[in-house]
Scaffold this active site. Structure first.
Site, PDB file in Angstrom:
ATOM      1  N   HIS A  14      91.496  83.025  59.228  1.00 62.18           N
ATOM      2  CA  HIS A  14      92.323  81.987  58.568  1.00 62.18           C
ATOM      3  C   HIS A  14      91.386  80.879  58.096  1.00 62.18           C
ATOM      4  O   HIS A  14      90.896  80.090  58.897  1.00 62.18           O
ATOM      5  CB  HIS A  14      93.355  81.424  59.551  1.00 62.18           C
ATOM      6  CG  HIS A  14      94.301  80.452  58.938  1.00 62.18           C
ATOM      7  ND1 HIS A  14      95.674  80.539  59.098  1.00 62.18           N
ATOM      8  CD2 HIS A  14      94.087  79.357  58.152  1.00 62.18           C
ATOM      9  CE1 HIS A  14      96.260  79.546  58.448  1.00 62.18           C
ATOM     10  NE2 HIS A  14      95.310  78.801  57.871  1.00 62.18           N
ATOM     11  N   HIS A  16      90.305  78.006  54.829  1.00 55.98           N
ATOM     12  CA  HIS A  16      90.531  77.314  53.540  1.00 55.98           C
ATOM     13  C   HIS A  16      89.175  77.017  52.921  1.00 55.98           C
ATOM     14  O   HIS A  16      88.356  76.326  53.530  1.00 55.98           O
ATOM     15  CB  HIS A  16      91.284  76.000  53.770  1.00 55.98           C
ATOM     16  CG  HIS A  16      92.644  76.198  54.348  1.00 55.98           C
ATOM     17  ND1 HIS A  16      93.783  76.326  53.574  1.00 55.98           N
ATOM     18  CD2 HIS A  16      93.056  76.324  55.642  1.00 55.98           C
ATOM     19  CE1 HIS A  16      94.832  76.517  54.368  1.00 55.98           C
ATOM     20  NE2 HIS A  16      94.412  76.516  55.621  1.00 55.98           N
ATOM     21  N   LYS A  96     100.773  84.915  52.269  1.00 54.85           N
ATOM     22  CA  LYS A  96     100.955  83.753  53.149  1.00 54.85           C
ATOM     23  C   LYS A  96     102.219  82.994  52.772  1.00 54.85           C
ATOM     24  O   LYS A  96     102.357  82.518  51.639  1.00 54.85           O
ATOM     25  CB  LYS A  96      99.729  82.834  53.016  1.00 54.85           C
ATOM     26  CG  LYS A  96      99.811  81.527  53.787  1.00 54.85           C
ATOM     27  CD  LYS A  96      99.591  81.726  55.284  1.00 54.85           C
ATOM     28  CE  LYS A  96      99.819  80.449  56.075  1.00 54.85           C
ATOM     29  NZ  LYS A  96      98.756  79.474  55.949  1.00 54.85           N
ATOM     30  N   HIS A 133     102.954  80.235  58.041  1.00 55.37           N
ATOM     31  CA  HIS A 133     102.792  78.891  58.617  1.00 55.37           C
ATOM     32  C   HIS A 133     104.130  78.568  59.263  1.00 55.37           C
ATOM     33  O   HIS A 133     105.061  78.152  58.590  1.00 55.37           O
ATOM     34  CB  HIS A 133     102.427  77.867  57.532  1.00 55.37           C
ATOM     35  CG  HIS A 133     102.183  76.496  58.102  1.00 55.37           C
ATOM     36  ND1 HIS A 133     100.973  75.847  58.025  1.00 55.37           N
ATOM     37  CD2 HIS A 133     102.997  75.665  58.814  1.00 55.37           C
ATOM     38  CE1 HIS A 133     101.047  74.682  58.653  1.00 55.37           C
ATOM     39  NE2 HIS A 133     102.276  74.542  59.131  1.00 55.37           N
ATOM     40  N   HIS A 167      97.817  80.168  63.282  1.00 57.70           N
ATOM     41  CA  HIS A 167      97.436  78.984  64.074  1.00 57.70           C
ATOM     42  C   HIS A 167      98.498  78.557  65.085  1.00 57.70           C
ATOM     43  O   HIS A 167      99.021  77.453  65.029  1.00 57.70           O
ATOM     44  CB  HIS A 167      97.042  77.792  63.187  1.00 57.70           C
ATOM     45  CG  HIS A 167      97.947  77.537  62.002  1.00 57.70           C
ATOM     46  ND1 HIS A 167      99.290  77.340  62.111  1.00 57.70           N
ATOM     47  CD2 HIS A 167      97.660  77.459  60.678  1.00 57.70           C
ATOM     48  CE1 HIS A 167      99.789  77.145  60.910  1.00 57.70           C
ATOM     49  NE2 HIS A 167      98.834  77.211  60.022  1.00 57.70           N
ATOM     50  N   ASP A 239      91.224  78.076  60.649  1.00 56.22           N
ATOM     51  CA  ASP A 239      92.001  77.112  59.862  1.00 56.22           C
ATOM     52  C   ASP A 239      91.105  75.955  59.432  1.00 56.22           C
ATOM     53  O   ASP A 239      91.565  74.828  59.262  1.00 56.22           O
ATOM     54  CB  ASP A 239      93.232  76.587  60.611  1.00 56.22           C
ATOM     55  CG  ASP A 239      94.269  76.004  59.665  1.00 56.22           C
ATOM     56  OD1 ASP A 239      94.154  76.217  58.438  1.00 56.22           O
ATOM     57  OD2 ASP A 239      95.194  75.309  60.128  1.00 56.22           O
TER      58      ASP A 239
HETATM   59  O1  DOR Z   1      95.611  71.091  58.962  1.00 52.45           O
HETATM   60  C1  DOR Z   1      95.883  71.860  58.064  1.00 52.45           C
HETATM   61  N1  DOR Z   1      95.223  71.853  56.885  1.00 52.45           N
HETATM   62  N2  DOR Z   1      96.874  72.731  58.241  1.00 52.45           N
HETATM   63  C2  DOR Z   1      97.321  73.512  57.238  1.00 52.45           C
HETATM   64  O2  DOR Z   1      98.254  74.229  57.447  1.00 52.45           O
HETATM   65  C3  DOR Z   1      96.727  73.420  55.892  1.00 52.45           C
HETATM   66  C4  DOR Z   1      95.385  72.876  55.929  1.00 52.45           C
HETATM   67  C5  DOR Z   1      94.883  72.443  54.558  1.00 52.45           C
HETATM   68  O3  DOR Z   1      94.991  73.251  53.633  1.00 52.45           O
HETATM   69  O4  DOR Z   1      94.415  71.326  54.426  1.00 52.45           O
HETATM   70 ZN    ZN Z   2      95.648  76.884  57.185  1.00 51.30          ZN
END
Ligand code: DOR
Ligand code: ZN
Length: 333
Positions: A14, A16, A96, A133, A167, A239
């Site tokens: 997971h 980003h 997702k 999520h 998460h 995450d």
């Molecule tokens: O803390 C987070 N940041 N939780 C999420 O679900 C998304 C992520 C983000 O993309 O910044």
């Molecule tokens: Zn995330």
């Protein structure tokens, strides 16, 4: 005492990575020590077509610059037709689902999943996993707990659909995992190690502000117990979610902990302190391979008992543990 551990093909299930300059800055940190990662689609605009998936994947490969790193791509959930999903299938590891507005760039998420039940049926038929999520719009500490009924409904209505509770942060989510064969979960580093007190109990630490929000000590204990039992339905997903410093150290702080650069060494320390070194391999690779049926590039990463100081900043982002010493160092072989 073993001072070097070798991990085969670590995976971050997971992640980003963002776009543009931010992608260039953060992607190499994941590509260096991981053999693959599940890439989140909450871009602006969200990744909602095969064309976008293919283009984004190329950008990641270019920025990551490591041929032993596989980005496992995802689509952002919407009302896809069967033809679209058939075309998308070989390009993605899953789809997702975000409830509308629950986190960063999720404004075009869904309000009522039941209105999209037909999409879940097609995914079930095509064996495309659903990544969720799982939070409601309720009181911030209760949002994940309140989502448990939804997970249960989804799992029961679609018994062959693989559902990943992303998460997870609560004792209830850990318990639910064992009630349905088709439920799985990712656990982040920060939810495994921290509670709300670390973020807001003393001076506010915006770099630990995330969604789902950090929880109670008993929730953290449930996560730790599950991970330390070697629970095979739980896999590591950082995450890691970078935001530029001006969007964190401000009023209206964005949610996200940038943990990718420190994840493996901090996990090594976690398992080492609890006398369970053998579980690291399972948590950061083996469970994910089995759950998703993937075969990542062969990449051996060594973790050495050798301390290093985490940079204060990486580009414009403050990483998890910035400025602190970590007793383990990760290096690709
Ligand atoms: O803390 C987070 N940041 N939780 C999420 O679900 C998304 C992520 C983000 O993309 O910044
Ligand atoms: Zn995330």
């Amino acid at each position: 005492m073993n001072n070097t551990w070798l991990i085969d093909s670590p995976l971050d299930m997971h992640l980003h990575l963002r776009q543009g300059h931010m992608l260039d800055v953060v992607a190499p940190w994941s590509a260096k020590c991981f053999a693959g990662a599940v890439i989140m689609p909450n871009l602006v605009p969200p990744v909602t077509s095969v064309e976008m998936v293919v283009k984004y994947r190329e950008e990641i490969l270019r920025s990551g610059n490591d041929d032993r790193f596989t980005p496992y791509m995802t689509l952002f959930f919407r009302d896809y037709s069967e033809a679209e999903l058939i075309a998308a299938r070989k390009h993605i590891i899953g789809i997702k689902l975000y409830p509308d507005g629950v986190t960063t760039n999720s404004e075009s998420g869904i309000t009522d999943w039941r209105a999209y039940d037909h999409v879940l049926s097609i995914m079930e038929e095509l064996s495309i996993p659903l990544l969720v999520h799982g939070e409601t719009h309720g009181f911030v500490m209760d949002r994940e707990r309140e989502f448990m009924d939804t997970y249960q409904d989804m799992a029961q209505r679609h018994p062959r659909l693989k559902i990943i509770m992303e998460h997870i942060t609560t004792r209830e989510a850990v318990a639910l995992l064992d009630r349905h064969v088709n439920l799985f979960a990712t656990v982040t580093l920060h939810h495994l190690l921290l509670t709300l007190d670390d973020m807001a109990g003393g001076k506010l630490d915006p770099h630990l502000f995330c969604k789902p929000i950090l929880k109670y000590p008993h929730d953290r204990e449930a996560l730790q117990n599950a991970v330390l039992s070697g629970h095979s339905k739980i896999m590591f997903g950082s995450d890691s979610a970078p935001h530029p410093i001006h969007q964190k150290e401000c009023c209206g702080c964005a949610a996200g902990v940038f943990s990718a650069p420190t994840a493996l060494p901090v996990l090594a320390d976690f398992f080492d302190r609890r006398g369970k070194p053998e579980l690291l391999q399972k948590f950061v690779s083996d469970h994910a391979r089995k759950i998703y049926g993937i075969n990542p590039p062969a990449k051996r990463v060594s973790l050495t008992r050798q301390s290093w100081r985490v940079p204060d900043k990486i580009g414009e982002v403050v990483p998890y543990m910035a400025g602190k010493e970590i007793p383990w160092t990760a290096r690709p072989e």
